[in-house]
Scaffold this motif. Structure first.
Motif, PDB file in Angstrom:
ATOM      1  N   LEU A   1       0.530  -1.345  -0.005  1.00 53.06           N
ATOM      2  CA  LEU A   1      -0.201   0.133   0.536  1.00 53.06           C
ATOM      3  C   LEU A   1       0.665   1.095   0.210  1.00 53.06           C
ATOM      4  O   LEU A   1       0.256   1.755  -0.799  1.00 53.06           O
ATOM      5  N   LYS A   2       1.883   1.490   0.501  1.00 49.21           N
ATOM      6  CA  LYS A   2       2.755   2.387   0.839  1.00 49.21           C
ATOM      7  C   LYS A   2       3.280   2.546  -0.666  1.00 49.21           C
ATOM      8  O   LYS A   2       3.033   3.706  -1.174  1.00 49.21           O
ATOM      9  N   LYS A   3       3.609   1.620  -1.288  1.00 48.44           N
ATOM     10  CA  LYS A   3       4.749   1.468  -2.603  1.00 48.44           C
ATOM     11  C   LYS A   3       2.600   2.588  -3.884  1.00 48.44           C
ATOM     12  O   LYS A   3       2.943   2.984  -4.349  1.00 48.44           O
TER      13      LYS A   3
ATOM     14  N   VAL B   1      -6.427  -3.117  -3.343  1.00 49.27           N
ATOM     15  CA  VAL B   1      -5.780  -4.198  -2.819  1.00 49.27           C
ATOM     16  C   VAL B   1      -6.171  -4.459  -1.203  1.00 49.27           C
ATOM     17  O   VAL B   1      -6.271  -4.763  -0.583  1.00 49.27           O
ATOM     18  N   GLY B   2      -6.067  -2.674  -0.289  1.00 49.14           N
ATOM     19  CA  GLY B   2      -6.394  -2.804   0.910  1.00 49.14           C
ATOM     20  C   GLY B   2      -8.131  -3.456   1.156  1.00 49.14           C
ATOM     21  O   GLY B   2      -7.974  -3.700   2.349  1.00 49.14           O
ATOM     22  N   ALA B   3      -8.557  -3.285   0.767  1.00 49.54           N
ATOM     23  CA  ALA B   3      -9.685  -3.881   0.987  1.00 49.54           C
ATOM     24  C   ALA B   3      -9.904  -5.419   0.732  1.00 49.54           C
ATOM     25  O   ALA B   3     -10.777  -6.117   0.719  1.00 49.54           O
ATOM     26  N   ILE B   4      -9.163  -6.289  -0.198  1.00 51.32           N
ATOM     27  CA  ILE B   4      -9.224  -7.248  -0.288  1.00 51.32           C
ATOM     28  C   ILE B   4      -8.343  -8.275   0.827  1.00 51.32           C
ATOM     29  O   ILE B   4      -8.903  -8.837   1.229  1.00 51.32           O
ATOM     30  N   ALA B   5      -7.254  -7.114   0.922  1.00 52.67           N
ATOM     31  CA  ALA B   5      -6.788  -8.004   2.170  1.00 52.67           C
ATOM     32  C   ALA B   5      -7.851  -7.464   3.844  1.00 52.67           C
ATOM     33  O   ALA B   5      -7.368  -8.329   4.777  1.00 52.67           O
ATOM     34  N   ALA B   6      -7.948  -6.354   4.114  1.00 53.29           N
ATOM     35  CA  ALA B   6      -9.728  -6.643   5.021  1.00 53.29           C
ATOM     36  C   ALA B   6     -10.213  -7.571   4.768  1.00 53.29           C
ATOM     37  O   ALA B   6     -10.542  -7.987   5.563  1.00 53.29           O
ATOM     38  N   ALA B   7     -10.863  -7.697   3.976  1.00 49.95           N
ATOM     39  CA  ALA B   7     -12.361  -8.940   3.248  1.00 49.95           C
ATOM     40  C   ALA B   7     -11.001 -10.811   3.537  1.00 49.95           C
ATOM     41  O   ALA B   7     -12.231 -11.383   4.140  1.00 49.95           O
ATOM     42  N   ALA B   8     -10.506 -10.515   3.585  1.00 46.37           N
ATOM     43  CA  ALA B   8      -9.064 -11.549   3.379  1.00 46.37           C
ATOM     44  C   ALA B   8      -9.077 -12.251   5.233  1.00 46.37           C
ATOM     45  O   ALA B   8      -9.351 -12.722   5.567  1.00 46.37           O
ATOM     46  N   SER B   9      -9.016 -11.100   6.094  1.00 40.29           N
ATOM     47  CA  SER B   9      -9.053 -10.879   7.567  1.00 40.29           C
ATOM     48  C   SER B   9     -10.199 -11.113   8.113  1.00 40.29           C
ATOM     49  O   SER B   9     -10.505 -11.994   8.990  1.00 40.29           O
ATOM     50  N   SER B  10     -11.166 -10.786   7.730  1.00 46.16           N
ATOM     51  CA  SER B  10     -12.408 -11.029   8.218  1.00 46.16           C
ATOM     52  C   SER B  10     -13.160 -12.459   7.556  1.00 46.16           C
ATOM     53  O   SER B  10     -13.626 -12.688   8.522  1.00 46.16           O
TER      54      SER B  10
END
Length: 171
Positions: A128-130, A147-156
């Motif tokens: 995300l920084k990149k 990308v942040g949302a995919i990570a958040a959804a996978a975390s959920s």
């Protein structure tokens, strides 16, 4: 008659477009690990990668990926009309539509995804920084949020599956 994309064609394209924009599934799995490691003593990157992979099988997620990346590409090529062109080029903070697209992904796995998304969107670790580096000439107005949302959804998804496992042991 209109051609309807089958799931596998849509999914393959979404995955390919992520890679073409410099985002690997491992990059996203590392974000999941960042979000969930303190809650799971034995969490592995492989488990995070598995959950990212499962999120990417959802049609809503695939459609969000394609829509966002296409808009980012058009902005890079300066093919949008003003004032939209400038809003996407500079990632205008009050634009907000990029977050709305991200919410469509986060919403797939319930409300816990919103808090995960908000946290990671502020922290901007890893890929995300990149993606937020405005000096590259690339436009990632939508992609960073996706990308942040995919990570958040996978975390959920991971949190829900672990909660289900815990409930089974209590029976």
């Amino acid at each position: 008659m209109d051609k309807v994309l089958n799931k596998s064609e849509l999914e393959i394209t979404a995955r390919n477009w992520l890679e073409e924009r410099g985002v690997t599934l491992k990059d996203i799995a590392e974000l999941v690990y960042y979000l969930q490691a303190k809650y799971h003593d034995d969490l592995t990157l492989e488990e995070c990668l598995y959950n990212v992979d499962r999120v990417l099988t959802k049609r809503e997620v695939q459609n969000a990926i394609l829509t966002g990346i296409q808009l980012d590409r058009l902005a890079e090529q300066k093919l949008l009309d003003q004032p939209l062109q400038e809003a996407l080029e500079i990632d205008e903070s009050l634009y907000g539509i990029d977050e709305i697209v991200a919410f469509s992904i986060v919403n797939v796995y319930g409300s816990i995804g919103f808090t995960n998304y908000g946290f990671i969107d502020k922290q901007k670790p890893g890929i995300l920084k990149k993606l937020n580096d405005k000096t590259t000439g690339e436009v990632h107005t939508f992609l960073d949020d996706i990308v942040g949302a995919i990570a958040a959804a996978a975390s959920s998804r991971l949190a829900h599956s672990n909660a289900d496992d815990t409930l089974k042991t209590l029976d």
